[in-house]
Enzyme design. Sequence first.
Site, short mmCIF file in Angstrom:
data_model
loop_
_atom_site.label_atom_id
_atom_site.label_comp_id
_atom_site.label_asym_id
_atom_site.label_seq_id
_atom_site.Cartn_x
_atom_site.Cartn_y
_atom_site.Cartn_z
N CYS A 101 -50.40 31.19 -11.96
CA CYS A 101 -51.45 31.84 -11.16
C CYS A 101 -51.04 31.89 -9.69
CB CYS A 101 -52.77 31.09 -11.33
SG CYS A 101 -54.13 31.76 -10.36
N CYS A 193 -58.67 26.52 -16.14
CA CYS A 193 -59.95 27.16 -15.80
C CYS A 193 -60.42 28.12 -16.87
CB CYS A 193 -59.84 27.86 -14.45
SG CYS A 193 -58.79 29.33 -14.44
#
Lengths: 356, 396
Positions: A101, A193
């Site tokens: 990410c 997440c």
Amino acid sequence: MRVLAAMSGGVDSAVAAALAVEAGHDVTGVHLALSPDRQTLRSGARGCCSVEDAHDARRVADELGIPFYVWDLAERFAADVVEDFVAEYAAGRTPNPCLRCNEKIKFSAVLDRARALGFDAVVTGHHARLADGELRRSVDAGKDQSYVLAVLTAEQLAGAVFPLGSMTKERVRELAAERGFAVATKADSHDICFIPDGDTRGFLARKLGEQPGPLVDAATGATVGEHSGTYGFTVGQRRGLGVSVGDQRPRYVLGIEPATRTVTIGTADLAGVREVRTGAPTWTGPAPSLPLRAAVQLRAHAAAVPCSVEASPEGLVIALDQVQRGVAPGQSAVLYAPDAERGDLVLGQGAVLRAG
Amino acid sequence: MTYLDHAATTPVLPEVLAAMTEQLGRVGNASSLHASGRAARRTAEQARERLAAALGARPSEVLFTGGGTESDNLAVKGISWARREADPQRRRIVTSPIEHHAVLDSVEWLAKHDGAEVTWLPVEPTGRVTPEALRAALGDGSDVALVSVMWANNEIGTVSDLAALAAVAHEVGVPLHTDAVQAVGQVPVDFAASGVDALTLTGHKLGGPMGAGALLLRRDAACMPLLHGGGQERDVRSGTLDVAAIVGLAVAADVAVAGREDRAARLAGLRDRLVAGVVAQVPDAQLNGAPLDDELAGGPGRLPGNAHLSFPGAEGDALLMLLDAREVECSTGSACSAGVARPSHVLLGVGADPDRARSSLRFSLGSTSTEADVDAVLDVIAPVVERARRAGMSRA
């Protein structure tokens, strides 16, 4: 500077944005919506970017008096992080999605767009020190995130600002409380997440389906059990193997071979590695001349060990001074130049191809 | 600051502020029988009469509500339920895909949870619903509970001919509701003359307060309540009357309607200069909605303060942010609570491709808009569009 503060709705990014404002920068807040179907309310300490998190971020931005927008990066995140995560597990490797990410979303898609829109840098609440282009471990060893930032290049780091690297998490919460931020006591987020219930194996099973195969004991070559998918395993894993071999000694995952769906397990003496081979490295600054002496960290939250690093045709060969367990292909081998005073300097990283 | 987002909300008029402030200093529940209550009731009823007069309605046709969303919900659900109770065959709701979400989501809720069927009206590329399209959709009307078509679109500003649409609906005995939130004060709106059965309006688009709206409901239109309680508003809407807000709404509507013609001419002039200036600097900018000089049944066919433009290759989000940083306030369409930009359902509904829908901006002028506001946009639009184009149409 004109900076874009990435605001997750958590305490770290809130304080980072506040410190950027107080340092006199022209700050604009952005919340990244990464999930295609965002939940209205958070559930527990896991997960992220619910509408409630966006609201928390907006509350802080409004208190700071800075503009605030939500950027929808759900498609990019799904393609560059989630699909990569699934594909890596399917290939028998163990990816680090936070690293991906940072590499592909925060300091690529977001930074590129920020630069195109006239911003100089992206501010985040990462716990790492960054000064004069040098990326170093956080003062707070327990919260240090340099491992998942090590993939960034000098060009990416030139567009990054990490205001929290020289303070502890405790201090971050104090600063948040002093500023009256409601997120001062918000729980830390944990784990991955996009897997809010924390059940990675279940998530992968939904994506990849049941793929039963044998658990093979390395010493005897005997099949000692069955599993429902190689993606449920990580090299070095000890718990949750679901088998008990006669001698009752603990077994570790030694290898994963997706083509034959074989998971090889063995005793601790077989699980140690002295040499790690990686793919093409990335460097946080000019490429160092090899060979070199360094310390290498082989997964998040592991201690770094002294090593010698040499070039290889495919990337790097890292010879460890001490035997290590749990070196999983797909994880990042992050090289540091130890520096107790200023914080260990991140040199760069390479993805682990194999270890032995 | 250059405020060009009057379609989102308008500055409160000084007359409204004064009237509301005066009323807020008084005690009294309009349902109470004593002197304070009587005074409050008198004030509320004067406001009702004033609002009714401004909009060509009878005072008994004014139901005060908490705003446009409530009025839309009340009309769509309440009239549908009442019609179905009278005749269970009437399950169909006829509406357009470019309605405000207060109507769309009410209709979709009825479809999902209450057995309603929906017929989506085709919309002209300008965003107009035609009487012919409505006639075709209604058929013999025997299975239709309600028609709901907005008077003027909140994004692209296109006006439809509600009198003609109401006449078509009445040919087959079907009632028609219209969301006139954007139309009141901008184009001529006469409730009785239009023939519509129910009409939504709200205060804060007129220089009045937020949280104060009304549903104009013909005396012969049956409507089931959403809010049960004291039955204050014709037994269709319950809740203690917010007298100060009602006063503010009535003053705002009265002032807005009285000054409509002059203001509309002035705003159309500013708007035309804005659009011409933007297109001169960004030649491939595209105007969405009806032509600027469009006319309809003797009035404007487009809201006089509405300029809705697409800038190919630039994202509306980026344009908005860059203009915001230069103190020009506008919108990419209707605000979204989650804050995540989606291509406008209105532009998609009139047949625009998703890129065009995502690359649009709405400038909406109102009573406080000036030549200087137009100049402020024209000063910055070219570099803003250029920079937004550099950031591209990626979904980043």
